[in-house]
Scaffold this active site. Structure first.
Site, PDB file in Angstrom:
ATOM      1  N   GLU A 195      22.150 -52.725 -18.897  1.00 56.44           N
ATOM      2  CA  GLU A 195      23.560 -53.128 -18.860  1.00 56.44           C
ATOM      3  C   GLU A 195      23.567 -54.659 -18.996  1.00 56.44           C
ATOM      4  O   GLU A 195      22.879 -55.349 -18.240  1.00 56.44           O
ATOM      5  CB  GLU A 195      24.140 -52.718 -17.494  1.00 56.44           C
ATOM      6  CG  GLU A 195      25.550 -52.224 -17.479  1.00 56.44           C
ATOM      7  CD  GLU A 195      25.979 -51.716 -16.084  1.00 56.44           C
ATOM      8  OE1 GLU A 195      25.234 -51.894 -15.090  1.00 56.44           O
ATOM      9  OE2 GLU A 195      27.075 -51.158 -16.005  1.00 56.44           O
ATOM     10  N   ASN A 203      27.012 -48.900 -11.339  1.00 55.52           N
ATOM     11  CA  ASN A 203      27.091 -48.688  -9.893  1.00 55.52           C
ATOM     12  C   ASN A 203      28.522 -48.505  -9.395  1.00 55.52           C
ATOM     13  O   ASN A 203      28.731 -47.961  -8.315  1.00 55.52           O
ATOM     14  CB  ASN A 203      26.371 -49.816  -9.156  1.00 55.52           C
ATOM     15  CG  ASN A 203      24.871 -49.586  -9.214  1.00 55.52           C
ATOM     16  OD1 ASN A 203      24.404 -48.458  -9.090  1.00 55.52           O
ATOM     17  ND2 ASN A 203      24.111 -50.643  -9.439  1.00 55.52           N
ATOM     18  N   HIS A 256      20.739 -55.792 -16.376  1.00 57.22           N
ATOM     19  CA  HIS A 256      20.588 -54.773 -15.328  1.00 57.22           C
ATOM     20  C   HIS A 256      19.775 -53.591 -15.840  1.00 57.22           C
ATOM     21  O   HIS A 256      20.255 -52.800 -16.651  1.00 57.22           O
ATOM     22  CB  HIS A 256      21.999 -54.330 -14.867  1.00 57.22           C
ATOM     23  CG  HIS A 256      21.983 -53.375 -13.728  1.00 57.22           C
ATOM     24  ND1 HIS A 256      23.002 -52.480 -13.487  1.00 57.22           N
ATOM     25  CD2 HIS A 256      21.076 -53.167 -12.749  1.00 57.22           C
ATOM     26  CE1 HIS A 256      22.707 -51.772 -12.418  1.00 57.22           C
ATOM     27  NE2 HIS A 256      21.552 -52.162 -11.952  1.00 57.22           N
ATOM     28  N   SER A 288      22.360 -55.497  -9.182  1.00 63.00           N
ATOM     29  CA  SER A 288      23.001 -54.193  -9.357  1.00 63.00           C
ATOM     30  C   SER A 288      24.512 -54.282  -9.247  1.00 63.00           C
ATOM     31  O   SER A 288      25.219 -53.366  -9.625  1.00 63.00           O
ATOM     32  CB  SER A 288      22.555 -53.239  -8.250  1.00 63.00           C
ATOM     33  OG  SER A 288      21.200 -53.306  -8.026  1.00 63.00           O
TER      34      SER A 288
HETATM   35  N1  3HC Z   1       7.039 -45.684 -13.679  1.00 64.95           N
HETATM   36  C1  3HC Z   1       6.642 -45.323 -14.911  1.00 64.95           C
HETATM   37  N2  3HC Z   1       6.765 -44.060 -15.373  1.00 64.95           N
HETATM   38  C2  3HC Z   1       7.284 -43.130 -14.537  1.00 64.95           C
HETATM   39  C3  3HC Z   1       7.709 -43.448 -13.242  1.00 64.95           C
HETATM   40  C4  3HC Z   1       7.566 -44.789 -12.822  1.00 64.95           C
HETATM   41  N3  3HC Z   1       7.960 -45.194 -11.603  1.00 64.95           N
HETATM   42  N4  3HC Z   1       8.190 -42.321 -12.670  1.00 64.95           N
HETATM   43  C5  3HC Z   1       8.068 -41.334 -13.570  1.00 64.95           C
HETATM   44  N5  3HC Z   1       7.525 -41.830 -14.686  1.00 64.95           N
HETATM   45  C6  3HC Z   1       7.222 -41.101 -15.911  1.00 64.95           C
HETATM   46  C7  3HC Z   1       6.103 -40.124 -15.644  1.00 64.95           C
HETATM   47  O1  3HC Z   1       4.844 -40.733 -15.834  1.00 64.95           O
HETATM   48  C8  3HC Z   1       6.377 -39.077 -16.686  1.00 64.95           C
HETATM   49  O2  3HC Z   1       5.853 -39.504 -17.913  1.00 64.95           O
HETATM   50  P1  3HC Z   1       5.066 -38.470 -18.813  1.00 64.95           P
HETATM   51  O3  3HC Z   1       6.121 -37.576 -19.390  1.00 64.95           O
HETATM   52  O4  3HC Z   1       4.386 -39.344 -19.807  1.00 64.95           O
HETATM   53  O5  3HC Z   1       4.129 -37.748 -17.894  1.00 64.95           O
HETATM   54  C9  3HC Z   1       7.900 -39.058 -16.823  1.00 64.95           C
HETATM   55  O6  3HC Z   1       8.355 -40.302 -16.273  1.00 64.95           O
HETATM   56  C10 3HC Z   1       8.525 -37.925 -16.037  1.00 64.95           C
HETATM   57  O7  3HC Z   1       8.085 -38.035 -14.706  1.00 64.95           O
HETATM   58  P2  3HC Z   1       7.685 -36.780 -13.802  1.00 64.95           P
HETATM   59  O8  3HC Z   1       7.202 -35.665 -14.674  1.00 64.95           O
HETATM   60  O9  3HC Z   1       6.783 -37.258 -12.725  1.00 64.95           O
HETATM   61  O10 3HC Z   1       9.008 -36.392 -13.038  1.00 64.95           O
HETATM   62  P3  3HC Z   1      10.438 -36.023 -13.572  1.00 64.95           P
HETATM   63  O11 3HC Z   1      10.416 -35.286 -14.855  1.00 64.95           O
HETATM   64  O12 3HC Z   1      11.074 -35.408 -12.390  1.00 64.95           O
HETATM   65  O13 3HC Z   1      11.131 -37.438 -13.872  1.00 64.95           O
HETATM   66  C11 3HC Z   1      12.411 -39.283 -13.204  1.00 64.95           C
HETATM   67  C12 3HC Z   1      11.182 -38.446 -12.913  1.00 64.95           C
HETATM   68  C13 3HC Z   1      12.246 -39.967 -14.567  1.00 64.95           C
HETATM   69  C14 3HC Z   1      12.467 -40.332 -12.120  1.00 64.95           C
HETATM   70  C15 3HC Z   1      13.671 -38.348 -13.232  1.00 64.95           C
HETATM   71  O14 3HC Z   1      13.729 -37.607 -12.032  1.00 64.95           O
HETATM   72  C16 3HC Z   1      14.969 -39.102 -13.372  1.00 64.95           C
HETATM   73  O15 3HC Z   1      15.375 -39.473 -14.461  1.00 64.95           O
HETATM   74  N6  3HC Z   1      15.657 -39.333 -12.234  1.00 64.95           N
HETATM   75  C17 3HC Z   1      16.930 -40.060 -12.211  1.00 64.95           C
HETATM   76  C18 3HC Z   1      16.623 -41.525 -12.246  1.00 64.95           C
HETATM   77  C19 3HC Z   1      17.871 -42.341 -12.209  1.00 64.95           C
HETATM   78  O16 3HC Z   1      19.001 -41.874 -12.143  1.00 64.95           O
HETATM   79  N7  3HC Z   1      17.684 -43.680 -12.231  1.00 64.95           N
HETATM   80  C20 3HC Z   1      18.763 -44.626 -12.128  1.00 64.95           C
HETATM   81  C21 3HC Z   1      18.888 -45.063 -10.723  1.00 64.95           C
HETATM   82  S1  3HC Z   1      20.212 -46.224 -10.515  1.00 64.95           S
HETATM   83  C22 3HC Z   1      19.505 -47.702 -10.827  1.00 64.95           C
HETATM   84  O17 3HC Z   1      18.339 -47.853 -11.033  1.00 64.95           O
HETATM   85  C23 3HC Z   1      20.440 -48.858 -10.811  1.00 64.95           C
HETATM   86  C24 3HC Z   1      20.256 -49.711  -9.592  1.00 64.95           C
HETATM   87  O18 3HC Z   1      21.128 -50.804  -9.733  1.00 64.95           O
HETATM   88  C25 3HC Z   1      20.528 -49.014  -8.302  1.00 64.95           C
END
Ligand code: 3HC
Length: 273
Positions: A140, A178, A128, A106
């Site tokens: 990334e 990040n 990434h 990250s």
């Molecule tokens: N694995 C696979 N699919 C997943 C999942 C997972 N862990 N979590 C959610 N999903 C899928 C669900 O199955 C659902 O699919 P569907 O439409 O076919 O039913 C879809 O994603 C939407 O999920 P939900 O309806 O349960 O919930 P939300 O609509 O609230 O979405 C979320 C969940 C996609 C996690 C959304 O809240 C989101 O985009 N959050 C922000 C995530 C983010 O910012 N990520 C980046 C983090 S930083 C990073 O990773 C970098 C690192 O270096 C720190």
């Protein structure tokens, strides 16, 4: 994240080994793969035959020996430079050229990690992914100082083949994602600590006001407070600016073992987890 990367690769038709030194982590990965594919079948996004075929393409193993001959490795261990360097030395032995040695780090310098493999530094690259990997579109792509054009070209191709959008960023601590995201999360902890608003209000303000799918404190729990803390420490050390020092509130929660979703409690509580 390794589980998400493995699943995404398998769903793209690639044969995958998921490797982990912890057997219980491999069990969790298997359960996650089954559950996610079952859900996709229920939602009629894929057929049962496709789900079964994807699952059959993933093998699980405790050591790199099992995967000898693989053409591509994505290291996704904990965000600790010494741990990653030790793993890269093993990867160099287990996966000779032309295998690409990628890291899902990250924030850690690709050039620094690549230095441990000496003459093989040309085939080291940052790849990434974002959590949850099957859902998030971005990869990334970060070249180290020695990364070859061929390695970069192949990485871009692989990311596209996995259905992702690869975007290049230069090898500076935290890259772009990040470097921008973590100070915002850290600032949300400062706002909470200073009593500007409570955690629920901070998150609601950012969700409704900026259209974020999750507020910054909920997102911190989702990423892992320890991961956020470690990334801030890397930014602070590498960029030498006090603004990157982790907020005391974040540090305290990590010290208390409140790491977010994975421990059932971070800023918020997740009894079901
Ligand atoms: N694995 C696979 N699919 C997943 C999942 C997972 N862990 N979590 C959610 N999903 C899928 C669900 O199955 C659902 O699919 P569907 O439409 O076919 O039913 C879809 O994603 C939407 O999920 P939900 O309806 O349960 O919930 P939300 O609509 O609230 O979405 C979320 C969940 C996609 C996690 C959304 O809240 C989101 O985009 N959050 C922000 C995530 C983010 O910012 N990520 C980046 C983090 S930083 C990073 O990773 C970098 C690192 O270096 C720190």
């Amino acid at each position: 994240m390794g589980s998400g990367i493995a699943l995404t690769a398998a769903q793209s038709g690639l044969k995958v080994w998921q490797l982990d030194v912890k057997a219980d982590q491999l069990e969790r990965a298997k359960a996650y793969h089954r559950k996610t594919l079952d859900r996709a079948v229920e939602k009629q996004r894929i057929t049962r035959a496709d789900a079964d075929a994807a699952l059959a393409r993933i093998q699980y193993a405790g050591s790199m020996d099992a995967a000898r001959g693989a053409g591509w490795v994505v290291e996704a261990a904990t965000e600790n430079v010494e741990v990653k360097k030790a793993i890269f030395k093993q990867m160099q032995q287990a996966f000779p050229a032309p295998a690409v040695l990628a890291t899902n780090t990250s924030s850690i310098s690709i050039t620094d990690l690549a230095a441990v493999v000496g003459a093989d530094a040309g085939r080291v690259i940052g790849m990434h992914f974002f959590n949850p990997v099957p859902v998030m579109a971005l990869v990334e792509v970060i070249k180290g100082l020695a990364t070859t054009e061929e390695t970069t070209r192949r990485t871009v191709e692989l990311a596209k083949a996995m259905g992702k959008t690869p975007i290049p960023a230069n090898d500076r601590a935290g890259f772009v994602s990040n470097r921008v995201l973590m100070p915002m999360i850290n600032e949300a902890f400062h706002a909470w600590m200073e009593g500007v608003a409570g955690p629920e209000e901070i998150d609601q303000i950012m969700k409704l006001g900026c259209n974020f799918p999750m507020g910054p404190l909920r997102l911190a729990d989702f990423i892992g407070l320890d991961v956020c803390h470690d990334i801030m420490m890397v930014l602070h050390r590498e960029l030498g600016n006090p603004k990157f020092f982790p907020c005391p509130m974040l540090r305290q929660l990590v010290q208390a073992g409140r790491l977010g979703d994975k421990t059932g409690r971070g800023v918020f509580e997740y009894p079901a987890k």
